[in-house]
Design an enzyme around this catalytic site. Structure first.
Site, PDB file in Angstrom:
ATOM      1  N   ASN A  55       0.881  -1.477  -0.250  1.00  0.00           N
ATOM      2  CA  ASN A  55      -0.084  -0.260  -0.291  1.00  0.00           C
ATOM      3  C   ASN A  55       1.184   1.027   0.063  1.00  0.00           C
ATOM      4  O   ASN A  55       1.302   1.378   0.223  1.00  0.00           O
ATOM      5  CB  ASN A  55      -1.122   0.050   1.343  1.00  0.00           C
ATOM      6  CG  ASN A  55      -0.658   0.068   2.400  1.00  0.00           C
ATOM      7  OD1 ASN A  55       0.590  -1.001   2.113  1.00  0.00           O
ATOM      8  ND2 ASN A  55      -1.245   0.405   3.399  1.00  0.00           N
ATOM      9  N   GLU A  79       0.813   5.226   0.208  1.00  0.00           N
ATOM     10  CA  GLU A  79      -0.921   5.674   1.273  1.00  0.00           C
ATOM     11  C   GLU A  79       0.085   7.630   0.384  1.00  0.00           C
ATOM     12  O   GLU A  79       0.727   8.179   0.477  1.00  0.00           O
ATOM     13  CB  GLU A  79      -0.562   6.199   2.710  1.00  0.00           C
ATOM     14  CG  GLU A  79      -1.308   4.623   2.919  1.00  0.00           C
ATOM     15  CD  GLU A  79      -1.789   4.733   4.195  1.00  0.00           C
ATOM     16  OE1 GLU A  79      -0.968   5.363   5.591  1.00  0.00           O
ATOM     17  OE2 GLU A  79      -2.039   3.278   4.741  1.00  0.00           O
ATOM     18  N   CYS A 136      -3.843   0.368  -2.823  1.00  0.00           N
ATOM     19  CA  CYS A 136      -4.073  -0.807  -1.814  1.00  0.00           C
ATOM     20  C   CYS A 136      -3.284  -1.110  -2.471  1.00  0.00           C
ATOM     21  O   CYS A 136      -2.156  -1.654  -3.311  1.00  0.00           O
ATOM     22  CB  CYS A 136      -5.266  -1.459  -1.901  1.00  0.00           C
ATOM     23  SG  CYS A 136      -6.289  -0.784  -0.903  1.00  0.00           S
ATOM     24  N   GLU A 173      -2.742  -4.968  -3.231  1.00  0.00           N
ATOM     25  CA  GLU A 173      -3.351  -5.210  -3.787  1.00  0.00           C
ATOM     26  C   GLU A 173      -3.080  -5.065  -5.859  1.00  0.00           C
ATOM     27  O   GLU A 173      -3.054  -6.044  -6.672  1.00  0.00           O
ATOM     28  CB  GLU A 173      -4.934  -5.862  -4.235  1.00  0.00           C
ATOM     29  CG  GLU A 173      -4.901  -6.675  -2.675  1.00  0.00           C
ATOM     30  CD  GLU A 173      -5.014  -6.571  -1.002  1.00  0.00           C
ATOM     31  OE1 GLU A 173      -4.465  -5.248  -0.839  1.00  0.00           O
ATOM     32  OE2 GLU A 173      -5.940  -6.561  -0.568  1.00  0.00           O
ATOM     33  N   CYS A 183      -9.870  -5.102   0.439  1.00  0.00           N
ATOM     34  CA  CYS A 183     -11.178  -3.994   0.196  1.00  0.00           C
ATOM     35  C   CYS A 183     -12.093  -4.238  -1.474  1.00  0.00           C
ATOM     36  O   CYS A 183     -12.193  -5.197  -2.130  1.00  0.00           O
ATOM     37  CB  CYS A 183     -10.588  -2.726   0.257  1.00  0.00           C
ATOM     38  SG  CYS A 183      -9.849  -2.272  -1.312  1.00  0.00           S
ATOM     39  N   CYS A 215     -10.661  -3.432  -4.312  1.00  0.00           N
ATOM     40  CA  CYS A 215      -9.826  -4.726  -4.942  1.00  0.00           C
ATOM     41  C   CYS A 215     -10.385  -5.810  -5.246  1.00  0.00           C
ATOM     42  O   CYS A 215      -9.911  -6.976  -5.969  1.00  0.00           O
ATOM     43  CB  CYS A 215      -8.650  -4.563  -3.726  1.00  0.00           C
ATOM     44  SG  CYS A 215      -6.648  -3.854  -3.562  1.00  0.00           S
TER      45      CYS A 215
END
Ligand code: THU
Length: 133
Positions: A43, A45, A54, A56, A87, A90
């Site tokens: 991830n 940010e 993310c 993934e 999530c 994803c």
């Protein structure tokens, strides 16, 4: 060909590079394609929070950048007693490149804890069949 342990180790190592100063929650992901190649993501940010990405999504972007477009197996890792699951966004991204029976392993730092198929992650997924005339 890499086995589940290789994917776990690849995801664990990628997680170390996560850029998560805002949540403090590092995530790693590793996927294997049918060719046996492994791609990783973490991830990343951003202070403008919705711009973060993310783990993934990072692994999928690395796969596509290398010219591959199919997931055979995936592992996601975070430091949580109950392993995190991808999530919603994803799940749709994973489904784009997976058949329904592709297995996604959910791991914490100790190792893989459980696994779910893509069909279990995204039941009733929107797919190309819905766009048939
Ligand atoms: N995160 C992921 O990278 N993957 C998931 O499946 C769930 C959440 C990240 C996004 C954000 O950087 C942090 O975890 C906290 O939500």
């Amino acid at each position: 060909m890499p086995d589940e342990t290789d994917l776990f180790e690849a995801a664990r190592a990628a997680r170390e590079n996560a850029y998560a100063p805002h949540s403090g929650f590092k995530v790693g992901a590793a996927l294997r394609t049918p060719s046996g190649q492994v791609y990783v993501g973490c991830n990343v940010e951003n202070i403008a929070y919705p711009e973060g990405t993310c783990a993934e999504a990072g692994a999928i972007a690395a796969m596509a950048a290398a010219g591959e477009y199919a997931i055979a197996e995936m592992t996601v890792i975070a430091d949580s007693p109950v392993p995190i699951t991808p999530c919603g966004g994803c799940r749709q991204k994973i489904a784009e490149f997976s058949s329904a029976d592709v297995v996604v392993s959910l791991a914490n730092l100790q190792g893989p804890v459980t696994s779910l198929s893509v069909a279990e992650l995204l039941p009733g997924a929107f797919g190309p069949d819905h766009m048939e005339p």
